[in-house]
Design an enzyme around this catalytic site. Sequence first.
Site, PDB file in Angstrom:
ATOM      1  N   ASN A   9      -6.299   1.286  -1.179  1.00 42.86           N
ATOM      2  CA  ASN A   9      -6.046   2.713  -1.397  1.00 42.86           C
ATOM      3  C   ASN A   9      -7.250   3.297  -2.140  1.00 42.86           C
ATOM      4  OD1 ASN A   9      -5.082   5.224  -2.076  1.00 42.86           O
ATOM      5  ND2 ASN A   9      -3.460   4.479  -3.445  1.00 42.86           N
ATOM      6  N   TRP A  10      -8.048   4.091  -1.433  1.00 43.28           N
ATOM      7  CA  TRP A  10      -9.280   4.613  -2.051  1.00 43.28           C
ATOM      8  C   TRP A  10      -9.030   5.816  -2.943  1.00 43.28           C
ATOM      9  CZ3 TRP A  10     -13.078   4.630   2.776  1.00 43.28           C
ATOM     10  CH2 TRP A  10     -13.254   3.308   3.194  1.00 43.28           C
ATOM     11  N   LYS A  11      -7.819   6.306  -2.931  1.00 45.67           N
ATOM     12  CA  LYS A  11      -7.454   7.471  -3.759  1.00 45.67           C
ATOM     13  C   LYS A  11      -8.479   8.593  -3.558  1.00 45.67           C
ATOM     14  CE  LYS A  11      -5.001   4.376  -6.751  1.00 45.67           C
ATOM     15  NZ  LYS A  11      -4.397   4.124  -8.039  1.00 45.67           N
ATOM     16  N   HIS A  94       3.748   7.350  -3.462  1.00 49.19           N
ATOM     17  CA  HIS A  94       2.907   6.662  -4.450  1.00 49.19           C
ATOM     18  C   HIS A  94       3.200   7.262  -5.822  1.00 49.19           C
ATOM     19  CE1 HIS A  94      -0.635   5.472  -6.716  1.00 49.19           C
ATOM     20  NE2 HIS A  94      -0.779   4.502  -5.836  1.00 49.19           N
ATOM     21  N   GLU A  96       1.403   8.173  -8.167  1.00 43.79           N
ATOM     22  CA  GLU A  96       0.582   9.330  -8.545  1.00 43.79           C
ATOM     23  C   GLU A  96       1.112  10.598  -7.883  1.00 43.79           C
ATOM     24  OE1 GLU A  96      -3.207   7.555  -7.622  1.00 43.79           O
ATOM     25  OE2 GLU A  96      -2.952   6.225  -9.343  1.00 43.79           O
ATOM     26  N   GLU A 166       5.423  -1.175  -6.717  1.00 43.06           N
ATOM     27  CA  GLU A 166       4.325  -0.803  -7.603  1.00 43.06           C
ATOM     28  C   GLU A 166       4.877  -0.304  -8.938  1.00 43.06           C
ATOM     29  OE1 GLU A 166       0.497  -0.071  -5.390  1.00 43.06           O
ATOM     30  OE2 GLU A 166       1.452   1.851  -5.609  1.00 43.06           O
ATOM     31  N   GLY A 172      -3.517   1.235 -12.104  1.00 42.67           N
ATOM     32  CA  GLY A 172      -4.754   1.747 -12.679  1.00 42.67           C
ATOM     33  C   GLY A 172      -4.882   1.491 -14.169  1.00 42.67           C
ATOM     34  N   SER A 212      -3.047  -2.942 -10.466  1.00 42.16           N
ATOM     35  CA  SER A 212      -4.126  -3.638 -11.180  1.00 42.16           C
ATOM     36  C   SER A 212      -4.465  -5.014 -10.606  1.00 42.16           C
ATOM     37  CB  SER A 212      -3.794  -3.736 -12.670  1.00 42.16           C
ATOM     38  OG  SER A 212      -3.694  -2.431 -13.218  1.00 42.16           O
ATOM     39  N   GLY A 233      -5.826  -0.654  -5.426  1.00 39.25           N
ATOM     40  CA  GLY A 233      -6.546   0.576  -5.717  1.00 39.25           C
ATOM     41  C   GLY A 233      -7.976   0.264  -6.115  1.00 39.25           C
ATOM     42  N   GLY A 234      -8.229   0.229  -7.422  1.00 41.51           N
ATOM     43  CA  GLY A 234      -9.576   0.052  -7.971  1.00 41.51           C
ATOM     44  C   GLY A 234     -10.422  -1.026  -7.296  1.00 41.51           C
TER      45      GLY A 234
HETATM   46  P1  PGA Z   1      -4.744  -0.150  -8.871  1.00 42.95           P
HETATM   47  O1  PGA Z   1      -3.960   0.874  -7.915  1.00 42.95           O
HETATM   48  O2  PGA Z   1      -4.967  -1.397  -8.059  1.00 42.95           O
HETATM   49  O3  PGA Z   1      -6.029   0.554  -9.199  1.00 42.95           O
HETATM   50  O4  PGA Z   1      -3.871  -0.387 -10.030  1.00 42.95           O
HETATM   51  C1  PGA Z   1      -2.904   0.441  -7.116  1.00 42.95           C
HETATM   52  C2  PGA Z   1      -2.329   1.595  -6.357  1.00 42.95           C
HETATM   53  O5  PGA Z   1      -2.483   2.728  -6.783  1.00 42.95           O
HETATM   54  O6  PGA Z   1      -1.701   1.415  -5.301  1.00 42.95           O
END
Ligand code: PGA
Length: 257
Positions: A9-11, A94, A96, A166, A172, A212, A233-234
């Site tokens: 997930n590149w956000k 998600h 966020e 999640e 994050g 994470s 994500g990251g």
């Molecule tokens: P993260 O993000 O790996 O940076 O914690 C995971 C996600 O948002 O799906």
Amino acid sequence: MGKKLIVGNWKMHLTMQEASLYLHKLMKMISSHRDVETVVAPTILTLQSLSLQVNRRLIKLAAQNCYWRDYGNYTGEVPAAHLRGLVDYVIVGHSERRYVFQERDRDIRLKVQAALRNHLQPILCIGETLQEKTLGETADALHDQLLSGLANVTADEFDRIVIAYEPVWAIGTGESANPADVRRAIKTIRRQIQQLFGKKASTEVRILYGGSITVEKASDYLRIDGIDGLLIGGASLDAYQFIDIIEKAHNSNREGK
Ligand code: PGA
């Protein structure tokens, strides 16, 4: 061992040019493993051009969000109907979206249905907040989010749904959930799916963990009983790290045979 699903997930990262370079690099370096399905979720703006560039036999695309109406006067929104043909998957609910953009259960339910109606596979994200975890309410939170997100989904449609567990507090933050807790949460999710859609659906539904994940931690999570992959994500923003995680998914399948 089933095929592992690894989703990056590149956000709100990577410009059009950076995204294109990343994809080029990924397609050059990735080994095609029949036991791993790789998906990336770029920003909406880059999807059109990446969909022309991508080799779908190696990598599939996901949208990070969609709107649930198919057309109309909804300034700034992108409907699932317009994503059809560009992506295979769409991430829905998600954390966020839930907590930064205040999406409600009803929005998420409608988005799941819009994705299904438009032949996309929803990746439905669910997870407890830190407060719910502290109060011992994880199972209740998962139960409520599943029940509301999947209301009105038929058993046939359910075949196309992926669930991502999640925990909100792990996204994050660098603090990933304890693998034993993830295992327990996955069991809870399968039990709930069994009640809603029956035994077969509960064993076949693909469940991912996200929060994470790093290259170093990936194997510990891929080994968890009942896990079908990871939502990253990251660590997915660096093509080399993402490839390392894909290789770990391949190796974990070989070890498990
Ligand atoms: P993260 O993000 O790996 O940076 O914690 C995971 C996600 O948002 O799906």
